[in-house]
Design a protein around this motif. Sequence first.
Motif, PDB file in Angstrom:
ATOM      1  N   ALA A  55       0.828  -1.204   0.000  1.00  0.00           N
ATOM      2  CA  ALA A  55       0.000   0.000   0.000  1.00  0.00           C
ATOM      3  C   ALA A  55       0.866   1.259   0.000  1.00  0.00           C
ATOM      4  CB  ALA A  55      -0.932  -0.013   1.200  1.00  0.00           C
ATOM      5  N   ALA A  56       1.918   1.251   0.808  1.00  0.00           N
ATOM      6  CA  ALA A  56       2.815   2.408   0.854  1.00  0.00           C
ATOM      7  C   ALA A  56       3.539   2.586  -0.481  1.00  0.00           C
ATOM      8  CB  ALA A  56       3.825   2.249   1.982  1.00  0.00           C
ATOM      9  N   GLY A  57       3.975   1.484  -1.060  1.00  0.00           N
ATOM     10  CA  GLY A  57       4.653   1.568  -2.352  1.00  0.00           C
ATOM     11  C   GLY A  57       3.749   2.094  -3.440  1.00  0.00           C
ATOM     12  N   GLY A  58       2.455   1.744  -3.360  1.00  0.00           N
ATOM     13  CA  GLY A  58       1.519   2.236  -4.355  1.00  0.00           C
ATOM     14  C   GLY A  58       1.389   3.741  -4.340  1.00  0.00           C
ATOM     15  N   LEU A  59       1.588   4.352  -3.192  1.00  0.00           N
ATOM     16  CA  LEU A  59       1.479   5.802  -3.078  1.00  0.00           C
ATOM     17  C   LEU A  59       2.589   6.526  -3.826  1.00  0.00           C
ATOM     18  CD1 LEU A  59       0.528   6.129   0.704  1.00  0.00           C
ATOM     19  CD2 LEU A  59      -0.998   6.273  -1.270  1.00  0.00           C
ATOM     20  N   VAL A  60       3.711   5.838  -4.027  1.00  0.00           N
ATOM     21  CA  VAL A  60       4.837   6.468  -4.728  1.00  0.00           C
ATOM     22  C   VAL A  60       5.097   5.804  -6.083  1.00  0.00           C
ATOM     23  CG1 VAL A  60       5.924   7.282  -2.623  1.00  0.00           C
ATOM     24  CG2 VAL A  60       6.480   4.998  -3.456  1.00  0.00           C
TER      25      VAL A  60
END
Length: 321
Positions: free
Chosen positions: A167-172
């Motif tokens: 999820a965090a990687g998807g933000l970037v």
Amino acid sequence: MRMSMEREKVRFPSGGTECAAWHYPGTNGACVVMAPGGGVTKEPGTDPFAARFHAAGFSVLAFDYRRFGESGGAPRQILDIEEQLADWRAAIARAATLPGVDPSRVAAWGFSASGGHIFQVASRAPRLAAAIAQTPLADGPVASRRAMAYQTPWGMLRLTVRGLLDAAGGLVGRKPLLVPLAGPPGTVAMLTTPDGNEGDRALNPGNRYPDWQQEVAARSALSLSFYRPGRQASKARCPLLVVVCDQDRSALPGPAVDAARRAPQAELVHLPGGHYAPFMDAHEPAVEAELAFLQRHLLDETPPAGHGAAVTADPSARSRS
């Protein structure tokens, strides 16, 4: 496969991309819009039921959600609930324009995660004539808590961490971190329940669908674990058939039965077996019950006596979850 001679590929726009679907032209003026379960593509997830509905005269529109199968959308393999609900709206609108289809006689069918979507779809689509939720994921938090009995603490921790990182990687803009749809306890997988591990055998016998990528983005597990679509059942605007399997350990029958109890026009069918039983040993009673329901509500026909599975007359009846 013989079905390749009876269906044609169509596409329709949704959310700035295109969804791919199989259109089975029917003869009775009614249409069933179908979508597969979470992380499943349209062929393994709908073919057995679509073929039977089509043989009974119904048109069928069986589609892939965006980011899956032959549909557009990137990054791939991400199960986004609101996107998928938007795809449902687009698919229903497309079905109403198909040749020979009466727009007032369109139904929706889904199983597992898509079966959960059906509660939402039935509450949001004012022109939908009927809806079928088969072994639906009606309450993600309840199903997730029960699933912990079939997972090790270490396996659960690893899945959660992978989901958070994804999820965090998807933000970037990072590439999704994928996890298998199913696996044995202790592995990092969406489902480690006993019946969850029957998915490949039930939907992909003999590797009939080798192109089906049986993985999803890890963030999908987090979104489904908070998803409670059964709460929308009371707002359903059309007749609703809920099919539960009493030994379902993946989606759980209890929350689905509760949702049926709350729906204004619900019918409830109990079948034996686990989550994928309607694709295996319980296929015939499942198909017969669903066809009988569609014939009643889309064609105003009463099937012959003894045709179809027994329907629970009292929607307040409860299944053990």
